[in-house]
Design a protein around this motif. Structure first.
Motif, PDB file in Angstrom:
ATOM      1  N   ASP A  29       0.829  -1.208   0.000  1.00 10.60           N
ATOM      2  CA  ASP A  29       0.000   0.000   0.000  1.00 10.60           C
ATOM      3  C   ASP A  29       0.862   1.257   0.000  1.00 10.60           C
ATOM      4  O   ASP A  29       0.359   2.367   0.207  1.00 10.60           O
ATOM      5  CB  ASP A  29      -0.942   0.007   1.206  1.00 10.60           C
ATOM      6  CG  ASP A  29      -0.194   0.099   2.538  1.00 10.60           C
ATOM      7  OD1 ASP A  29       1.048  -0.120   2.549  1.00 10.60           O
ATOM      8  OD2 ASP A  29      -0.832   0.380   3.560  1.00 10.60           O
ATOM      9  N   LEU A  30       2.184   1.077  -0.200  1.00  8.18           N
ATOM     10  CA  LEU A  30       3.193   2.149  -0.197  1.00  8.18           C
ATOM     11  C   LEU A  30       3.441   2.719   1.199  1.00  8.18           C
ATOM     12  O   LEU A  30       4.096   3.749   1.334  1.00  8.18           O
ATOM     13  CB  LEU A  30       2.816   3.283  -1.175  1.00  8.18           C
ATOM     14  CG  LEU A  30       2.559   2.854  -2.628  1.00  8.18           C
ATOM     15  CD1 LEU A  30       2.273   4.078  -3.493  1.00  8.18           C
ATOM     16  CD2 LEU A  30       3.740   2.072  -3.180  1.00  8.18           C
ATOM     17  N   GLY A  31       2.942   2.041   2.214  1.00 11.03           N
ATOM     18  CA  GLY A  31       3.175   2.479   3.585  1.00 11.03           C
ATOM     19  C   GLY A  31       4.469   1.914   4.147  1.00 11.03           C
ATOM     20  O   GLY A  31       4.990   0.893   3.678  1.00 11.03           O
ATOM     21  N   THR A  32       4.989   2.605   5.159  1.00  6.73           N
ATOM     22  CA  THR A  32       6.151   2.134   5.915  1.00  6.73           C
ATOM     23  C   THR A  32       5.691   1.861   7.343  1.00  6.73           C
ATOM     24  O   THR A  32       5.043   2.723   7.963  1.00  6.73           O
ATOM     25  CB  THR A  32       7.272   3.180   5.905  1.00  6.73           C
ATOM     26  OG1 THR A  32       7.642   3.463   4.549  1.00  6.73           O
ATOM     27  CG2 THR A  32       8.493   2.676   6.659  1.00  6.73           C
ATOM     28  N   TYR A  33       6.029   0.688   7.844  1.00  4.54           N
ATOM     29  CA  TYR A  33       5.501   0.252   9.131  1.00  4.54           C
ATOM     30  C   TYR A  33       6.605  -0.310  10.027  1.00  4.54           C
ATOM     31  O   TYR A  33       7.603  -0.841   9.540  1.00  4.54           O
ATOM     32  CB  TYR A  33       4.451  -0.857   8.928  1.00  4.54           C
ATOM     33  CG  TYR A  33       3.279  -0.425   8.101  1.00  4.54           C
ATOM     34  CD1 TYR A  33       2.218   0.271   8.676  1.00  4.54           C
ATOM     35  CD2 TYR A  33       3.224  -0.708   6.733  1.00  4.54           C
ATOM     36  CE1 TYR A  33       1.132   0.677   7.912  1.00  4.54           C
ATOM     37  CE2 TYR A  33       2.148  -0.302   5.964  1.00  4.54           C
ATOM     38  CZ  TYR A  33       1.101   0.394   6.560  1.00  4.54           C
ATOM     39  OH  TYR A  33       0.036   0.803   5.792  1.00  4.54           O
ATOM     40  N   VAL A  34       6.377  -0.175  11.328  1.00  4.31           N
ATOM     41  CA  VAL A  34       7.145  -0.948  12.299  1.00  4.31           C
ATOM     42  C   VAL A  34       6.425  -2.284  12.440  1.00  4.31           C
ATOM     43  O   VAL A  34       5.242  -2.326  12.799  1.00  4.31           O
ATOM     44  CB  VAL A  34       7.229  -0.230  13.653  1.00  4.31           C
ATOM     45  CG1 VAL A  34       7.926  -1.127  14.683  1.00  4.31           C
ATOM     46  CG2 VAL A  34       7.962   1.097  13.518  1.00  4.31           C
ATOM     47  N   CYS A  35       7.117  -3.355  12.114  1.00 10.96           N
ATOM     48  CA  CYS A  35       6.515  -4.686  12.161  1.00 10.96           C
ATOM     49  C   CYS A  35       6.806  -5.355  13.496  1.00 10.96           C
ATOM     50  O   CYS A  35       7.966  -5.476  13.902  1.00 10.96           O
ATOM     51  CB  CYS A  35       7.048  -5.551  11.016  1.00 10.96           C
ATOM     52  SG  CYS A  35       6.323  -7.208  10.951  1.00 10.96           S
ATOM     53  N   LYS A  36       5.756  -5.770  14.180  1.00 10.00           N
ATOM     54  CA  LYS A  36       5.874  -6.613  15.364  1.00 10.00           C
ATOM     55  C   LYS A  36       5.620  -8.057  14.906  1.00 10.00           C
ATOM     56  O   LYS A  36       4.536  -8.387  14.438  1.00 10.00           O
ATOM     57  CB  LYS A  36       4.857  -6.195  16.431  1.00 10.00           C
ATOM     58  CG  LYS A  36       5.012  -4.758  16.926  1.00 10.00           C
ATOM     59  CD  LYS A  36       6.300  -4.567  17.697  1.00 10.00           C
ATOM     60  CE  LYS A  36       6.409  -3.170  18.295  1.00 10.00           C
ATOM     61  NZ  LYS A  36       5.575  -2.986  19.498  1.00 10.00           N
ATOM     62  N   PHE A  37       6.629  -8.898  15.052  1.00  8.08           N
ATOM     63  CA  PHE A  37       6.613 -10.213  14.424  1.00  8.08           C
ATOM     64  C   PHE A  37       5.943 -11.276  15.292  1.00  8.08           C
ATOM     65  O   PHE A  37       6.221 -11.376  16.496  1.00  8.08           O
ATOM     66  CB  PHE A  37       8.038 -10.653  14.114  1.00  8.08           C
ATOM     67  CG  PHE A  37       8.706  -9.828  13.052  1.00  8.08           C
ATOM     68  CD1 PHE A  37       8.421 -10.035  11.716  1.00  8.08           C
ATOM     69  CD2 PHE A  37       9.607  -8.833  13.401  1.00  8.08           C
ATOM     70  CE1 PHE A  37       9.043  -9.269  10.731  1.00  8.08           C
ATOM     71  CE2 PHE A  37      10.238  -8.066  12.433  1.00  8.08           C
ATOM     72  CZ  PHE A  37       9.947  -8.284  11.090  1.00  8.08           C
ATOM     73  N   ARG A  38       5.133 -12.086  14.663  1.00  9.10           N
ATOM     74  CA  ARG A  38       4.472 -13.186  15.357  1.00  9.10           C
ATOM     75  C   ARG A  38       5.471 -14.231  15.840  1.00  9.10           C
ATOM     76  O   ARG A  38       5.208 -14.969  16.788  1.00  9.10           O
ATOM     77  CB  ARG A  38       3.421 -13.840  14.462  1.00  9.10           C
ATOM     78  CG  ARG A  38       3.983 -14.480  13.203  1.00  9.10           C
ATOM     79  CD  ARG A  38       2.905 -15.174  12.362  1.00  9.10           C
ATOM     80  NE  ARG A  38       2.283 -16.248  13.112  1.00  9.10           N
ATOM     81  CZ  ARG A  38       0.975 -16.360  13.305  1.00  9.10           C
ATOM     82  NH1 ARG A  38       0.157 -15.465  12.808  1.00  9.10           N
ATOM     83  NH2 ARG A  38       0.502 -17.377  13.991  1.00  9.10           N
ATOM     84  N   GLY A  39       6.642 -14.307  15.189  1.00 10.26           N
ATOM     85  CA  GLY A  39       7.636 -15.298  15.558  1.00 10.26           C
ATOM     86  C   GLY A  39       8.596 -14.856  16.650  1.00 10.26           C
ATOM     87  O   GLY A  39       9.514 -15.596  16.995  1.00 10.26           O
ATOM     88  N   ALA A  40       8.405 -13.654  17.193  1.00 14.67           N
ATOM     89  CA  ALA A  40       9.261 -13.182  18.283  1.00 14.67           C
ATOM     90  C   ALA A  40       8.989 -14.008  19.544  1.00 14.67           C
ATOM     91  O   ALA A  40       7.949 -14.662  19.674  1.00 14.67           O
ATOM     92  CB  ALA A  40       9.018 -11.706  18.547  1.00 14.67           C
ATOM     93  N   GLY A  41       9.917 -13.943  20.477  1.00  6.93           N
ATOM     94  CA  GLY A  41       9.862 -14.814  21.646  1.00  6.93           C
ATOM     95  C   GLY A  41       8.620 -14.682  22.495  1.00  6.93           C
ATOM     96  O   GLY A  41       8.181 -15.641  23.129  1.00  6.93           O
ATOM     97  N   GLN A  42       8.001 -13.483  22.509  1.00  7.14           N
ATOM     98  CA  GLN A  42       6.832 -13.279  23.377  1.00  7.14           C
ATOM     99  C   GLN A  42       5.562 -13.897  22.825  1.00  7.14           C
ATOM    100  O   GLN A  42       4.565 -14.031  23.536  1.00  7.14           O
ATOM    101  CB  GLN A  42       6.600 -11.781  23.607  1.00  7.14           C
ATOM    102  CG  GLN A  42       7.713 -11.088  24.359  1.00  7.14           C
ATOM    103  CD  GLN A  42       8.767 -10.515  23.418  1.00  7.14           C
ATOM    104  OE1 GLN A  42       8.953 -10.998  22.299  1.00  7.14           O
ATOM    105  NE2 GLN A  42       9.454  -9.477  23.869  1.00  7.14           N
ATOM    106  N   GLY A  43       5.542 -14.243  21.528  1.00  8.60           N
ATOM    107  CA  GLY A  43       4.384 -14.905  20.949  1.00  8.60           C
ATOM    108  C   GLY A  43       3.289 -13.950  20.500  1.00  8.60           C
ATOM    109  O   GLY A  43       3.387 -12.734  20.627  1.00  8.60           O
ATOM    110  N   VAL A  44       2.201 -14.533  19.982  1.00 11.78           N
ATOM    111  CA  VAL A  44       1.155 -13.716  19.367  1.00 11.78           C
ATOM    112  C   VAL A  44       0.280 -13.000  20.378  1.00 11.78           C
ATOM    113  O   VAL A  44      -0.423 -12.043  20.019  1.00 11.78           O
ATOM    114  CB  VAL A  44       0.265 -14.571  18.433  1.00 11.78           C
ATOM    115  CG1 VAL A  44       1.033 -15.016  17.213  1.00 11.78           C
ATOM    116  CG2 VAL A  44      -0.335 -15.754  19.170  1.00 11.78           C
TER     117      VAL A  44
END
Length: 256
Positions: A29-44
């Motif tokens: 969508d041409l946006g720039t985002y900070v991605c919080k990842f589902r695979g990070a240690g804290q989980g979904v």
């Protein structure tokens, strides 16, 4: 209404300030985002808290960056040289959380005199959601275009981390006090009564339902007694509604 879904087109750079290694990405969508990842240690469940608390923040008059769901494909990792980032991208294929990147924003510097009423609302929000991560060590506040923005709510709603054996008792969370002694905005406690009176007219049971409805099914992992996404949403609403019906959690104005 659910969050919009966009596709990640490029991984730009990691943000190494946090332990979960969020990253800046671009999307179709041409946006720039900070991605919080589902695979990070804290989980979904951290992503669930991010969505719910951001939705509550908006409804009580706080600014928080726009959120989207980021669909991350398996091919993205092959173009990343950093092995740690590669592993994270591979573990996060699917739906992740995107938070609108605010270019030129800077961190809270200790002066919010022009925003005292907003500061009291932030305190109220953190007390209601039991957020333990807005201290001087990690304020999670941005100033952008002279406005205060609240970010990074993943440490809130701690009760869902105890659901591995089944949904716990909402009334226990409703009664749980919240310690404001370490909060970066603790000096604005005197504004809590006025903030509480205003928020009482802004937040209803239907708002809680609407906010929780924004959480994607993919992040609502089944637990005993709440095996479906709808059952889990109902559990979140029950916990938030129970807390909203009390004020035992609200710090006393002027208390240390």
């Amino acid at each position: 209404m659910s969050l919009p879904t966009v596709t990640v087109t490029r991984y730009v750079t990691p943000l190494r300030e946090g332990g979960s290694l969020p990253g800046v990405v671009e999307a179709d969508d041409l946006g720039t985002y900070v991605c919080k990842f589902r695979g990070a240690g804290q989980g979904v469940r951290v992503l669930v808290a991010e969505v719910i608390v951001a939705g509550l923040a908006e409804r009580i008059g706080l600014r928080t960056p726009r959120q989207v769901v980021l669909d991350l494909g398996a091919d993205l990792a092959r173009y990343e040289a950093d092995e740690e980032v590669q592993d994270l991208l591979r573990a996060s294929v699917g739906l992740n959380l995107g938070i609108d990147f605010l270019p030129g924003a800077f961190g809270y510097d200790g002066d919010l005199a022009p925003h005292a009423d907003i500061a009291a609302r932030v305190l109220w929000l953190d007390a209601f959601c039991a957020n333990v991560d807005r201290s001087w060590r990690n304020p999670n506040l941005l100033l952008w275009h002279d406005d205060l923005w609240v970010i990074d709510h993943g440490a809130a709603l701690y009760f869902h981390h105890a659901w591995s054996g089944g949904v716990t008792d909402p009334e226990r969370f409703a009664r749980q006090p919240w310690d404001s002694s370490d909060h970066v905005l603790g000096s604005y406690r005197h504004g809590l009564p006025a903030a509480d009176a205003e928020i009482a007219g802004l937040l209803s049971a239907s708002d809680l339902t609407d906010v929780v409805a924004q959480v994607p099914d993919a992040w609502l992992e089944p637990v005993p007694g709440a095996e479906t996404p709808d059952q889990l949403r109902a559990s979140y609403v029950a916990f938030l509604a129970a807390r909203l019906a009390t004020r035992q959690w609200l710090p006393v104005a002027g208390a240390a």
